[in-house]
Scaffold this active site. Structure first.
Site, PDB file in Angstrom:
ATOM      1  N   SER B  34      -2.176  39.026   7.623  1.00  0.00           N
ATOM      2  CA  SER B  34      -2.327  37.908   8.559  1.00  0.00           C
ATOM      3  C   SER B  34      -1.018  37.192   8.867  1.00  0.00           C
ATOM      4  O   SER B  34      -0.895  36.563   9.914  1.00  0.00           O
ATOM      5  CB  SER B  34      -3.333  36.901   8.009  1.00  0.00           C
ATOM      6  N   GLU B  55      -4.738  30.765  -4.547  1.00  0.00           N
ATOM      7  CA  GLU B  55      -3.583  30.030  -4.046  1.00  0.00           C
ATOM      8  C   GLU B  55      -2.852  29.256  -5.140  1.00  0.00           C
ATOM      9  O   GLU B  55      -1.623  29.168  -5.141  1.00  0.00           O
ATOM     10  CB  GLU B  55      -4.015  29.077  -2.933  1.00  0.00           C
ATOM     11  N   HIS B 106       0.213  29.183  10.862  1.00  0.00           N
ATOM     12  CA  HIS B 106      -1.095  28.552  11.087  1.00  0.00           C
ATOM     13  C   HIS B 106      -1.121  27.067  10.727  1.00  0.00           C
ATOM     14  O   HIS B 106      -2.095  26.574  10.150  1.00  0.00           O
ATOM     15  CB  HIS B 106      -2.194  29.274  10.310  1.00  0.00           C
ATOM     16  N   ASP B 114     -10.547  29.553  14.478  1.00  0.00           N
ATOM     17  CA  ASP B 114     -11.024  29.474  13.089  1.00  0.00           C
ATOM     18  C   ASP B 114     -11.565  28.080  12.771  1.00  0.00           C
ATOM     19  O   ASP B 114     -12.335  27.902  11.828  1.00  0.00           O
ATOM     20  CB  ASP B 114      -9.903  29.834  12.101  1.00  0.00           C
TER      21      ASP B 114
END
Lengths: 277, 317
Positions: B34, B55, B106, B114
Site C-alpha cells: 500500500s 503497529e 495517507h 476509506d
C-alpha cells in the site's frame, strides 16, 4: 558450563549486597519499587556477572550483548548491579536515584545512565525493542545477544504478544525473554487480577523454546542461559518463578504494599539485619 | 495541472536511498504494497522487515534497530504509523531521541473513500507536541523525494507527512529541502498564505484568484512544521499584516496552531485558518471531500479577504 561452588557462593554473597543497595536506595529517597526489584536480583547478577559479553569501560561497544529492562520500574535492581559492575560510582545510588538533575532516573534512561541499553518505563514495549536489536545484529552480521526482562503482570500488555509473534516468525534465536514470574502485579496477585497462566504453554504456542526455572537459583539460571541460542533456531523464553520482595520477611508478607512502597528507617534496619549485611 | 503520487515517489526514493545509506532498514506493519515499497522488499530483502499487522510492535522494533546504529524507516499510513502507536513513539523513540524515520502516506482526509477511520487529521498536532520530534510535510511528489533525503540527513526522530495519490505538481524540479526553513513560493504585499502538504497547490491557485481581484499574496510552503521557520513567519506577518494558514488537518493544533503560536508571541496580526472544523471526515473522493470540508483555493481566497478586512479594521481604530 555449570558454576562451581565458589562461583555460586560469590553470587549469593553479591545478591545480599545488591538487595541491601536496593533497599537503601528506595529508603533514601522514600520512593521507588522495592518488591519487583528484589525478585530479579539473581537473574541480573547471573547475566551481568557471568553470561553477558560486556565491558563496563566500553558501554557503547557495537559488539556488546544488550539488556532491556522492560519492567523499567525495577530500575533499582539494575542500577545496583550496574554500579556493582563499575559502570558508575556506587555513591550515585543514594545520591542520584529519583532526584532532580540525577543520572539515575525513576525509570531507566539510556541517555543519562552508562550501561542502560534502552530507555524503558512504559510496560510492554521492551520485547519489541529487543526484536529490533536482534534484527540489528542479523543485519549488521554481529553475534551479540539480546536479553529482555519482563514482568508477569507486564504480559497483560498486548504488545508483548505482538513482539512474541515477530520474534518467532523471524526466528530471532539471538533473543531471549526472561519473565520475572513473581506472581504479583500492581493491584494484587496475578491469578486474581489477570491470570496469564499457563505461561510456558503460551510462549510455546507462540513458537518459542521455553524453560522454566527457579529464578532465585543461581545454578538453574546459569544452566538455562547456557542453552541459548536454542538448537531449534527459535527465540528462548526463560520463565523464572520468583518471590516478590524476596529476602525480606515482612515485605514478602505484604507483597502488594511493597510493590511500590519503600521501607521506613526501622523497617530498613530490620531488613538489613535479615539479609545479614 | 500535472499530478504525481506521494506513495509512488516514496517507494522510488527509498530505493535510491537504500543505495546511498547502507544502514537504511525499512519496517512496515503489513503495508508494503500500500505504501509502494514492494520493489524495496524484493531488492533488499535483508533490509526489509515486516512485523505483520502490529503497529506498536513496529515502532518498538524500529527503536531497537536504531539503538544498533541502523537507520530504520517506518513506512505506513499516518493513522497506523503515528496515531495508533503514539505512546510507543513518545516513550521509545522521541524521549530517547532515537534515529527513527516515520514516513507516512495517507495523511489527512485526502485518503478519500476509506473514510474517517483511515483519515489522520490530528497527526501534526500530536507529533509536533513531542519534544525531540521533527515534523515535515511534502507538498507534492517531487518534494516527497527531497523531504525523504532531508529526513535521512538529520540525526534524530523525524515524522514525514505525505498524502496518498493525486498530488498536483508544485515543484517541476527538485529544490533543496532545509529543515527549519520555509519555502517562499510567491512574494506579495497584501496577505500571506502559509500552507503545507496538498494545500500548497490550492494556495498557489488562490494566489491567482486573489491577483485577479487586485490582492497580492505571499505564498509560503511551510514544509518544515517543526522546527518551524519563525523568521519567515514574523517577516511575512510584519510585511503583510494578514495571515492565512491552510492544511488538510483539524484546525486544532496543526499548522495553524504552530503559526499562531509564533505570531501571538512575536508579531500579533489577524490569522485565519483554512482547515477541517472540529469533526471527523467521511468517505468520498478527495475532490469531493476537499470541497465539502472547505479545503479549496476558494476557501483560501475568502479567508484571505477576512484576514485583510480584520487587519484594515484594526488599523483604522
Amino acid at each position: 558450563m555449570p558454576f562451581d561452588q565458589e562461583t555460586v557462593a560469590e553470587l549469593q554473597n553479591r545478591s545480599r549486597q545488591i538487595r541491601r543497595d536496593i533497599l537503601e536506595m528506595v529508603h533514601a529517597i522514600q520512593s521507588g519499587h522495592p518488591g519487583g526489584s528484589l525478585s530479579i536480583v539473581e537473574i541480573l547478577l547471573v547475566l551481568y556477572r557471568k553470561k553477558m559479553r560486556i565491558d563496563p569501560q566500553d558501554p557503547h561497544s557495537q559488539d556488546r550483548d544488550r539488556f532491556v529492562l522492560s519492567k523499567g520500574h525495577c530500575a533499582p535492581a539494575l542500577y545496583a548491579v550496574l554500579a556493582d559492575m563499575g559502570y558508575f560510582p556506587k555513591e550515585a545510588l543514594k545520591e542520584s536515584f529519583r532526584r532532580i538533575n540525577g543520572m539515575l532516573q525513576g525509570h531507566p534512561d539510556m541517555n543519562k545512565t552508562p550501561g542502560i541499553d534502552m530507555t524503558t518505563g512504559s510496560l510492554g514495549i521492551g520485547l519489541s525493542v529487543g526484536c529490533g536489536m536482534a534484527f540489528g545484529a542479523r543485519i549488521l552480521g554481529k553475534d551479540f545477544r539480546v536479553y529482555v526482562l519482563t514482568g508477569d503482570g507486564e504480559l497483560n500488555e498486548g504488545q508483548v504478544w505482538e513482539a512474541a509473534k515477530t520474534a518467532a516468525h523471524h526466528r530471532l534465536d539471538n533473543l531471549t525473554v526472561i519473565v520475572d514470574a513473581n506472581g504479583y502485579q500492581n493491584d494484587g496477585p496475578t491469578r486474581v487480577e489477570m491470570n496469564m497462566e499457563p505461561l510456558a504453554e503460551k510462549w510455546r504456542a507462540f513458537g518459542w523454546d521455553v524453560q522454566e526455572v527457579d529464578g532465585h537459583s543461581i545454578e538453574q539460571l546459569s544452566s538455562a542461559f547456557d542453552q541459548v541460542p536454542a538448537p531449534s533456531g527459535r527465540p528462548t523464553a526463560i520463565i523464572c518463578r520468583t518471590v516478590k520482595c524476596k529476602g525480606v520477611s515482612f515485605m514478602e508478607e505484604d507483597k502488594v504494599k511493597y510493590h511500590g512502597t519503600p521501607p521506613d528507617g526501622e523497617q530498613l534496619s530490620q531488613a538489613l539485619s535479615e539479609l545479614g549485611c | 495541472m500535472e499530478t504525481g503520487s506521494f506513495r509512488e515517489a516514496l517507494g522510488q526514493e527509498l530505493l535510491l536511498m537504500a543505495r546511498e545509506y547502507e544502514s537504511l532498514v525499512v519496517v512496515t506493519p503489513d503495508l508494503a504494497k500500500s505504501v509502494r515499497i514492494g520493489r524495496f522488499k524484493e531488492m533488499y530483502p535483508n533490509r526489509f522487515i515486516s512485523v505483520g499487522v502490529s503497529e506498536a510492535d513496529c515502532i518498538g522494533v524500529a527503536a531497537g534497530l536504531a539503538t544498533t546504529g541502523l537507520i530504520p524507516v517506518v513506512a505506513a499510513f499516518a493513522m497506523f504509523a503515528v496515531e495508533k502507536p503514539f505512546e510507543q513513539i513518545r516513550n521509545a523513540v522521541a524521549y530517547p531521541c532515537l534515529n527513527v524515520k516515520i514516513f507516512a502516506t495517507h495523511a489527512g482526509i485526502c485518503v478519500g473513500r476509506d473514510g474517517a477511520t483511515h483519515q489522520a487529521i490530528e497527526d501534526i498536532a500530536i507529533m509536533r507536541a513531542l519534544p525531540n520530534m521533527t515534523v515535515l510535510a511534502a507538498a507534492d511528489a517531487t518534494e516527497t523525494r527531497t523531504a525523504v533525503r532531508a529526513a535521512l540527513r538529520h540525526v534524530g526522530p523525524v515524522y514525514l507527512r505525505l498524502g496518498r495519490d493525486h498530488a498536483e505538481t508544485v515543484y517541476d524540479r527538485e529544490q533543496e529541502f532545509i529543515l527549519g526553513r520555509a519555502d517562499i513560493l510567491r512574494s506579495g504585499s497584501d496577505v500571506t498564505v502559509i500552507a503545507c502538504g496538498l494545500m500548497v497547490a490550492e494556495a498557489l491557485k488562490a494566489a491567482v484568484l486573489l491577483d485577479q481581484q487586485g490582492i497580492d499574496a505571499t505564498i509560503v510552503n511551510m514544509h518544515s512544521i517543526k522546527p518551524i521557520d519563525e523568521e519567515a513567519i514574523i517577516e511575512a506577518a510584519s510585511a503583510t499584516g494578514a495571515i492565512v494558514t491552510a492544511e488538510d488537518h483539524t484546525r486544532i493544533g496543526g499548522l495553524g496552531g504552530a503559526v499562531a503560536e509564533v505570531i501571538a508571541r512575536a508579531c500579533p496580526v489577524p490569522l485565519e485558518q483554512v482547515a477541517i472544523d472540529d469533526r471527523f471526515g467521511e468517505s468520498g473522493s478527495q475532490a469531493e471531500l476537499y470541497e465539502k470540508y472547505g479545503l479549496t483555493a476558494e476557501s483560501i481566497v475568502k479567508a484571505a479577504k477576512r484576514a485583510i478586512a480584520r487587519r484594515d479594521c484594526s488599523r483604522r481604530h
